[in-house]
Scaffold this motif. Structure first.
Motif, PDB file in Angstrom:
ATOM      1  N   ALA A 228       6.944  15.867  -4.774  1.00 26.15           N
ATOM      2  CA  ALA A 228       6.309  14.782  -4.028  1.00 26.15           C
ATOM      3  C   ALA A 228       4.799  14.982  -3.943  1.00 26.15           C
ATOM      4  CB  ALA A 228       6.914  14.693  -2.629  1.00 26.15           C
ATOM      5  N   GLU A 229       4.377  16.225  -3.771  1.00 21.86           N
ATOM      6  CA  GLU A 229       2.949  16.523  -3.685  1.00 21.86           C
ATOM      7  C   GLU A 229       2.243  16.245  -5.009  1.00 21.86           C
ATOM      8  OE1 GLU A 229      -0.584  17.309  -2.053  1.00 21.86           O
ATOM      9  OE2 GLU A 229       1.325  17.220  -0.953  1.00 21.86           O
ATOM     10  N   LYS A 230       2.907  16.575  -6.127  1.00 19.49           N
ATOM     11  CA  LYS A 230       2.322  16.309  -7.445  1.00 19.49           C
ATOM     12  C   LYS A 230       2.186  14.817  -7.696  1.00 19.49           C
ATOM     13  CE  LYS A 230       3.882  20.518  -9.797  1.00 19.49           C
ATOM     14  NZ  LYS A 230       4.745  21.077 -10.875  1.00 19.49           N
ATOM     15  N   ILE A 231       3.228  14.047  -7.320  1.00 18.08           N
ATOM     16  CA  ILE A 231       3.177  12.597  -7.501  1.00 18.08           C
ATOM     17  C   ILE A 231       2.062  11.990  -6.656  1.00 18.08           C
ATOM     18  CG2 ILE A 231       4.434  10.438  -7.111  1.00 18.08           C
ATOM     19  CD1 ILE A 231       6.997  11.894  -7.816  1.00 18.08           C
ATOM     20  N   LYS A 232       1.933  12.463  -5.419  1.00 19.02           N
ATOM     21  CA  LYS A 232       0.900  11.949  -4.527  1.00 19.02           C
ATOM     22  C   LYS A 232      -0.498  12.269  -5.069  1.00 19.02           C
ATOM     23  CE  LYS A 232      -0.627  11.881   0.293  1.00 19.02           C
ATOM     24  NZ  LYS A 232      -2.045  11.900  -0.089  1.00 19.02           N
ATOM     25  N   GLU A 233      -0.672  13.500  -5.559  1.00 15.52           N
ATOM     26  CA  GLU A 233      -1.975  13.905  -6.085  1.00 15.52           C
ATOM     27  C   GLU A 233      -2.362  13.066  -7.297  1.00 15.52           C
ATOM     28  OE1 GLU A 233      -4.009  17.939  -7.991  1.00 15.52           O
ATOM     29  OE2 GLU A 233      -2.189  18.102  -6.762  1.00 15.52           O
ATOM     30  N   PHE A 234      -1.387  12.845  -8.202  1.00 18.04           N
ATOM     31  CA  PHE A 234      -1.653  12.046  -9.398  1.00 18.04           C
ATOM     32  C   PHE A 234      -1.925  10.587  -9.024  1.00 18.04           C
ATOM     33  CE2 PHE A 234      -0.006   9.516 -13.061  1.00 18.04           C
ATOM     34  CZ  PHE A 234      -0.989   9.874 -13.973  1.00 18.04           C
ATOM     35  N   SER A 235      -1.154  10.051  -8.074  1.00 16.43           N
ATOM     36  CA  SER A 235      -1.339   8.667  -7.629  1.00 16.43           C
ATOM     37  C   SER A 235      -2.710   8.476  -6.998  1.00 16.43           C
ATOM     38  CB  SER A 235      -0.240   8.292  -6.633  1.00 16.43           C
ATOM     39  OG  SER A 235      -0.433   6.997  -6.127  1.00 16.43           O
TER      40      SER A 235
ATOM     41  N   ASP B  16      -3.770  19.711 -15.970  1.00 19.24           N
ATOM     42  CA  ASP B  16      -2.360  19.687 -16.359  1.00 19.24           C
ATOM     43  C   ASP B  16      -2.018  18.513 -17.267  1.00 19.24           C
ATOM     44  OD1 ASP B  16      -2.905  18.054 -14.130  1.00 19.24           O
ATOM     45  OD2 ASP B  16      -0.785  17.910 -13.644  1.00 19.24           O
ATOM     46  N   LEU B  17      -2.952  17.573 -17.466  1.00 16.67           N
ATOM     47  CA  LEU B  17      -2.709  16.451 -18.351  1.00 16.67           C
ATOM     48  C   LEU B  17      -3.288  16.674 -19.742  1.00 16.67           C
ATOM     49  CD1 LEU B  17      -3.493  13.432 -15.970  1.00 16.67           C
ATOM     50  CD2 LEU B  17      -1.296  14.514 -16.425  1.00 16.67           C
ATOM     51  N   LEU B  18      -4.012  17.765 -19.927  1.00 19.86           N
ATOM     52  CA  LEU B  18      -4.696  18.015 -21.190  1.00 19.86           C
ATOM     53  C   LEU B  18      -3.865  18.903 -22.110  1.00 19.86           C
ATOM     54  CD1 LEU B  18      -8.310  18.706 -19.837  1.00 19.86           C
ATOM     55  CD2 LEU B  18      -7.434  16.592 -20.838  1.00 19.86           C
TER      56      LEU B  18
ATOM     57  N   THR C 174       0.796  -1.229   0.000  1.00 18.95           N
ATOM     58  CA  THR C 174       0.000   0.000   0.000  1.00 18.95           C
ATOM     59  C   THR C 174       0.830   1.283   0.000  1.00 18.95           C
ATOM     60  OG1 THR C 174      -0.121  -0.007   2.428  1.00 18.95           O
ATOM     61  CG2 THR C 174      -1.889  -1.136   1.236  1.00 18.95           C
ATOM     62  N   LYS C 175       2.122   1.203   0.325  1.00 22.55           N
ATOM     63  CA  LYS C 175       2.936   2.412   0.458  1.00 22.55           C
ATOM     64  C   LYS C 175       3.621   2.736  -0.865  1.00 22.55           C
ATOM     65  CE  LYS C 175       3.849   1.658   5.378  1.00 22.55           C
ATOM     66  NZ  LYS C 175       4.886   1.424   6.420  1.00 22.55           N
ATOM     67  N   ASN C 176       3.457   3.987  -1.296  1.00 15.83           N
ATOM     68  CA  ASN C 176       4.058   4.441  -2.549  1.00 15.83           C
ATOM     69  C   ASN C 176       5.540   4.719  -2.336  1.00 15.83           C
ATOM     70  OD1 ASN C 176       4.812   5.782  -4.935  1.00 15.83           O
ATOM     71  ND2 ASN C 176       2.741   6.588  -5.208  1.00 15.83           N
ATOM     72  N   MET C 177       6.394   3.856  -2.900  1.00 18.93           N
ATOM     73  CA  MET C 177       7.840   3.979  -2.711  1.00 18.93           C
ATOM     74  C   MET C 177       8.401   5.230  -3.384  1.00 18.93           C
ATOM     75  SD  MET C 177       8.704   1.397  -0.872  1.00 18.93           S
ATOM     76  CE  MET C 177      10.470   1.318  -1.095  1.00 18.93           C
ATOM     77  N   ARG C 178       7.752   5.696  -4.446  1.00 18.38           N
ATOM     78  CA  ARG C 178       8.268   6.865  -5.157  1.00 18.38           C
ATOM     79  C   ARG C 178       8.181   8.117  -4.299  1.00 18.38           C
ATOM     80  NH1 ARG C 178       4.888   4.958 -10.426  1.00 18.38           N
ATOM     81  NH2 ARG C 178       6.290   3.270 -11.053  1.00 18.38           N
ATOM     82  N   LEU C 179       7.215   8.135  -3.386  1.00 21.53           N
ATOM     83  CA  LEU C 179       7.090   9.295  -2.500  1.00 21.53           C
ATOM     84  C   LEU C 179       8.115   9.259  -1.372  1.00 21.53           C
ATOM     85  CD1 LEU C 179       3.198   9.492  -2.168  1.00 21.53           C
ATOM     86  CD2 LEU C 179       4.688  10.884  -3.599  1.00 21.53           C
ATOM     87  N   MET C 180       8.769   8.108  -1.186  1.00 15.91           N
ATOM     88  CA  MET C 180       9.731   7.978  -0.109  1.00 15.91           C
ATOM     89  C   MET C 180      11.163   8.229  -0.568  1.00 15.91           C
ATOM     90  SD  MET C 180       8.026   4.519   1.525  1.00 15.91           S
ATOM     91  CE  MET C 180       9.131   4.416   2.915  1.00 15.91           C
TER      92      MET C 180
END
Length: 334
Positions: free
Chosen positions: A235-242, A268-270, A220-226
């Motif tokens: 990190a905030e952008k990755i978390k929001e997208f995830s 931001d994806l368009l 369950t833990k996102n390693m990319r944020l760590m």
């Protein structure tokens, strides 16, 4: 002409030789480093699977986690733990791209000889007492990445084949081998031409009789944020997208819903305000079009890709891109 002698010819099992041809000292060093980097839930999964391998107790596990939770890291560490002991870990994946991420990885169809059109009665092309069969008999661990995208008949064909080759009398699945599946059911399920939702769901792994033998282990833990090299904004952008991807996958978008909703794509994806959408997406991925001619950096194209849901879109974009490149076109006729 003189006949060749048998002297110097290696009569050993080439599959076993290949699977054991690893630097065990280097693997032990890497393994110790990777184990120290594991999260608590990764370590728990690692201990349970390696325990089953060392006790030779068999078992089927499914490591379930969304992208970024460290499944590939788990495969790498598990393989090292097995191989540094001189044992065999067979690493396969459902697609060629995913198999490249595994040490010694192969596609499942290539390694196990799975039929192109498997069904309730098919078996894999594994001849008893062949080099492949003997290697699988000796294998201590089988890791199968991206399992949810394969038809359940592929797994059932392997189950029947291993039970036949190994001579399983205990009734354990896969001949009593420790088998670890991995993937995310939110992602691509088996692709069946012309099939509806019900047919696709019934072809998935969790619709197989093997699923009742699977013990599901969840990451369950996102390693990319760590990662230590991430700044706060990134990190905030990755978390929001995830979180958004998980909400879409879990059906939590626009709740309450009946399973069918319109999904709002984040701004931001368009790519907006364009006359030609294909030209716009090419420019967004590859930059200004005149930069394509010439570009001598070999990594320029390796680090960029446009993913398309339909083959017709792939062909259209490929044709446009090829027209923009210098040089002659060559057509390979098979």
């Amino acid at each position: 002409m003189p006949k060749p002698t048998q002297e110097g010819i290696d009569h050993s099992n080439r599959f076993i030789t290949e699977e054991k041809n690893y630097n065990r000292d280097k693997l032990r060093e890497d393994h110790d480093e990777w184990v120290n980097k594991m999260t608590s839930e990764q370590k728990g999964i690692y201990d349970e699977i390696i325990g089953a391998v060392l006790e030779n107790s068999g078992g089927v596990f499914f490591v379930y986690g969304f992208g970024g939770t460290g499944k590939t890291f788990m495969w790498k560490t598990l393989s090292a733990a097995v191989r540094m002991r001189g044992l065999i870990s067979v690493n396969v994946a459902s697609s060629g791209i995913a198999s490249l991420l595994l040490e010694g990885g192969r596609t499942a169809h290539s390694r196990f000889g799975i039929p192109i059109h498997p069904d309730d009665f098919t078996t894999c092309h594994i001849v008893p007492n062949s080099d492949l069969a003997n290697m699988l008999k000796e294998a201590s661990l089988i890791i199968w990445d991206e399992a949810p995208m394969m038809s359940r008949y592929c797994f059932e064909s392997l189950d029947r084949s291993l039970n036949d080759v190994i001579g399983n009398v205990d009734g354990k699945p896969f001949g009593g081998k420790v088998v670890v599946f991995g993937g995310d059911f939110r992602q691509v399920l088996p692709v069946i031409h012309g099939a509806g939702r019900a047919e696709i769901v019934l072809a998935a792994l969790n619709s197989s009789y093997l699923w009742e033998h699977c013990k599901v282990l969840t990451l369950t833990k996102n390693m990319r944020l760590m990662a230590n090299d991430l700044d706060k904004d990134e990190a905030e952008k990755i978390k929001e997208f995830s979180d958004w991807l998980l909400a879409v996958g879990d059906g939590r978008v626009s709740e309450p819903n009946d399973g069918e909703v319109l999904i709002d794509i984040p701004e931001d994806l368009l790519i907006k305000d364009v006359n030609d959408p294909i030209e716009a997406i090419i420019k967004a991925v590859y930059g200004e079009l005149d930069l394509l001619q010439p570009n001598n950096d070999p990594k320029f194209f390796q680090e960029r890709a446009i993913l398309c849901p339909r083959n017709s879109d792939v062909n259209t974009i490929n044709d446009i891109m090829l027209e923009k490149l210098n040089g002659k076109n060559y057509v390979l006729i098979l």
